[in-house]
Design a protein around this motif. Structure first.
Motif, PDB file in Angstrom:
ATOM      1  N   ARG A  21       0.826  -1.206   0.000  1.00 47.73           N
ATOM      2  CA  ARG A  21       0.000   0.000   0.000  1.00 47.73           C
ATOM      3  C   ARG A  21       0.866   1.264   0.000  1.00 47.73           C
ATOM      4  O   ARG A  21       0.584   2.229  -0.702  1.00 47.73           O
ATOM      5  N   ALA A  64       2.284   1.724  -3.358  1.00 49.28           N
ATOM      6  CA  ALA A  64       1.237   2.168  -4.286  1.00 49.28           C
ATOM      7  C   ALA A  64       1.053   3.672  -4.191  1.00 49.28           C
ATOM      8  O   ALA A  64       0.934   4.363  -5.205  1.00 49.28           O
ATOM      9  N   VAL A  65       1.065   4.186  -2.960  1.00 49.32           N
ATOM     10  CA  VAL A  65       0.862   5.617  -2.782  1.00 49.32           C
ATOM     11  C   VAL A  65       2.112   6.388  -3.225  1.00 49.32           C
ATOM     12  O   VAL A  65       2.011   7.414  -3.896  1.00 49.32           O
ATOM     13  N   ALA A 119       4.388   5.516  -5.483  1.00 49.81           N
ATOM     14  CA  ALA A 119       4.557   5.466  -6.938  1.00 49.81           C
ATOM     15  C   ALA A 119       3.306   5.935  -7.665  1.00 49.81           C
ATOM     16  O   ALA A 119       3.333   6.119  -8.869  1.00 49.81           O
ATOM     17  N   ALA A 120       2.213   6.136  -6.909  1.00 52.42           N
ATOM     18  CA  ALA A 120       0.909   6.486  -7.495  1.00 52.42           C
ATOM     19  C   ALA A 120       0.471   5.462  -8.535  1.00 52.42           C
ATOM     20  O   ALA A 120       0.095   5.814  -9.649  1.00 52.42           O
ATOM     21  N   VAL A 121       0.565   4.202  -8.175  1.00 48.77           N
ATOM     22  CA  VAL A 121       0.054   3.142  -9.048  1.00 48.77           C
ATOM     23  C   VAL A 121      -0.864   2.218  -8.253  1.00 48.77           C
ATOM     24  O   VAL A 121      -0.909   2.270  -7.025  1.00 48.77           O
ATOM     25  N   ASN A 122      -1.548   1.380  -8.984  1.00 47.79           N
ATOM     26  CA  ASN A 122      -2.480   0.437  -8.408  1.00 47.79           C
ATOM     27  C   ASN A 122      -1.784  -0.566  -7.475  1.00 47.79           C
ATOM     28  O   ASN A 122      -0.724  -1.066  -7.819  1.00 47.79           O
ATOM     29  N   PRO A 123      -2.367  -0.854  -6.315  1.00 44.94           N
ATOM     30  CA  PRO A 123      -1.749  -1.819  -5.386  1.00 44.94           C
ATOM     31  C   PRO A 123      -1.527  -3.196  -6.016  1.00 44.94           C
ATOM     32  O   PRO A 123      -0.527  -3.856  -5.708  1.00 44.94           O
ATOM     33  N   ASN A 124      -2.445  -3.621  -6.872  1.00 46.04           N
ATOM     34  CA  ASN A 124      -2.263  -4.926  -7.526  1.00 46.04           C
ATOM     35  C   ASN A 124      -1.033  -4.930  -8.431  1.00 46.04           C
ATOM     36  O   ASN A 124      -0.376  -5.958  -8.588  1.00 46.04           O
TER      37      ASN A 124
END
Lengths: 233, 130
Positions: free
Chosen positions: B38, B41-42, B44-49
């Motif tokens: 998580r 994800a935040v 890199a500003a990408v989707n957690p999956n």
């Protein structure tokens, strides 16, 4: 396979004789962030409104976690409309409490902390806020619920780039394996890296539904490039 | 700041490349705990999956390890990191040669240019203010 979060079967909606959606079949799983993309007038908002129960289908059906639109489905869906409907005489905090009253899954702490991050004046009357700030308030309300399905109709269109980053960050932070986020937007390049999957619709019909990675792996293209090709004017 | 991504490669490949760079350049040190899915994800500003997929790739080559309940760590095996470093170096060299060839340089000419650049730049050390 567990029950799809959003399922459309033969979903059709006519406005007069004009079909806004025509025989749409799609099934969205839980735990995904999905882009709903298409040119103007392709049926994006119609699809979202049908899923919210704001419109009734002409034919076919739509289900949210197995429920037809109604009291049960509305408790699971958090909807960001394209235009805000909040009464303009209320203050921001009154709107927050209004939502808290309405929805059992509303997280007050989260809402207050988001308002602070976005520097929204909590005691201001809605009428006195700018268009972008009103949109931020609406988004805070919608994202502060712990819903199963978030339907976001153009969530980043009217706000500045910094707020856009924050909003996408908020969507990522609040991501959970149980919930699905459906984002309709024209700003594909901005949202593309947060998307698991994307849906293209045109003239009310499904053009493609695929995963973002597979598009890049198979065609070596971003969604933005692909969109410009498919919908070339 | 969000990470930058190009259009031609899947994002999870680019995320895993950037994490490898982080390991090779010392942003993530040997044996150190990595940010959670998580958090990545935040950052890199990408989707957690997407992050999850990138991390599983790195795990499959042994660059990172999952410790039960506590999270993911950079490997403590120096040899695995060195293998990754060699691989990355080879990749950059090949790519560089390809770009030079496109400009019309032969391998020998390219080598001479590199030697000259090394002398000027004090043997490969970049000037701090460059």
């Amino acid at each position: 396979m567990s029950e799809p979060t959003l399922e459309c079967r033969g979903l059709t909606k006519y406005f007069g004789t004009n079909p806004a959606l025509h025989n749409l079949n799609i099934s969205l799983p839980a735990g995904k962030i999905i882009g709903l993309l298409g040119p103007n007038g392709s049926g994006k908002t119609t699809l979202i409104k049908l899923a919210c129960g704001l419109l009734t289908p002409s034919e076919g059906e739509v289900r949210v976690c197995g429920y037809a639109p109604g009291v049960e489905s509305k408790a699971l869906v958090s909807y960001l409309p394209e235009r805000t409907y909040l009464p303009d005489w209320m203050t921001v905090m009154e709107c927050i409490r209004y939502f808290q009253d309405f929805y059992a899954d509303f997280d007050y702490e989260r809402a207050v902390s988001m308002l602070q991050s976005l520097q929204v004046p909590a005691n201001a009357v809605m009428k006195t806020l700018s268009k972008g700030t009103k949109e931020k308030v609406q988004l805070v309300l919608v994202m502060s619920r712990r819903a199963r399905l978030y339907l976001l109709d153009e969530p980043i269109g009217g706000v500045d780039p910094a707020a856009r980053d924050y909003i996408l960050g908020t969507i990522l932070k609040n991501y959970s394996e149980e919930s699905t986020v459906l984002i309709s937007t024209h700003l594909i390049a901005d949202v593309e890296k947060v998307l698991d999957e994307f849906i293209f619709i045109q003239n009310g019909q499904l053009v493609s539904y695929a995963s973002t990675d597979s598009l890049r792996e198979d065609l070596g293209k971003s969604i933005d490039q692909y969109f410009r090709e498919v919908f070339r004017c | 700041m969000a990470w930058q991504f190009s259009n031609d490669k899947p994002i999870y490949v680019q995320v895993s490349d950037q994490i490898v760079s982080g390991i090779l350049t010392g942003t993530f040190k040997m044996g150190e705990k990595l940010p959670s899915v998580r958090e990545f994800a935040v950052i890199a500003a990408v989707n957690p999956n997407t992050v999850q997929k990138a991390l599983s790739e790195l795990e499959s080559v042994g660059l990172i390890e999952t410790q039960r309940n506590t999270g993911k760590y950079v490997t403590q095996e120096g040899s695995i990191i060195e293998t990754a470093r060699t691989k990355r170096g080879e990749l950059l060299a090949t790519e560089f040669l390809k770009n030079m060839a496109a400009l019309g340089y032969t391998g020998q000419q390219t080598i001479r240019l590199i030697e000259a650049a090394c002398k000027e730049g004090g043997d490969g050390h970049e000037r701090a203010d460059a």
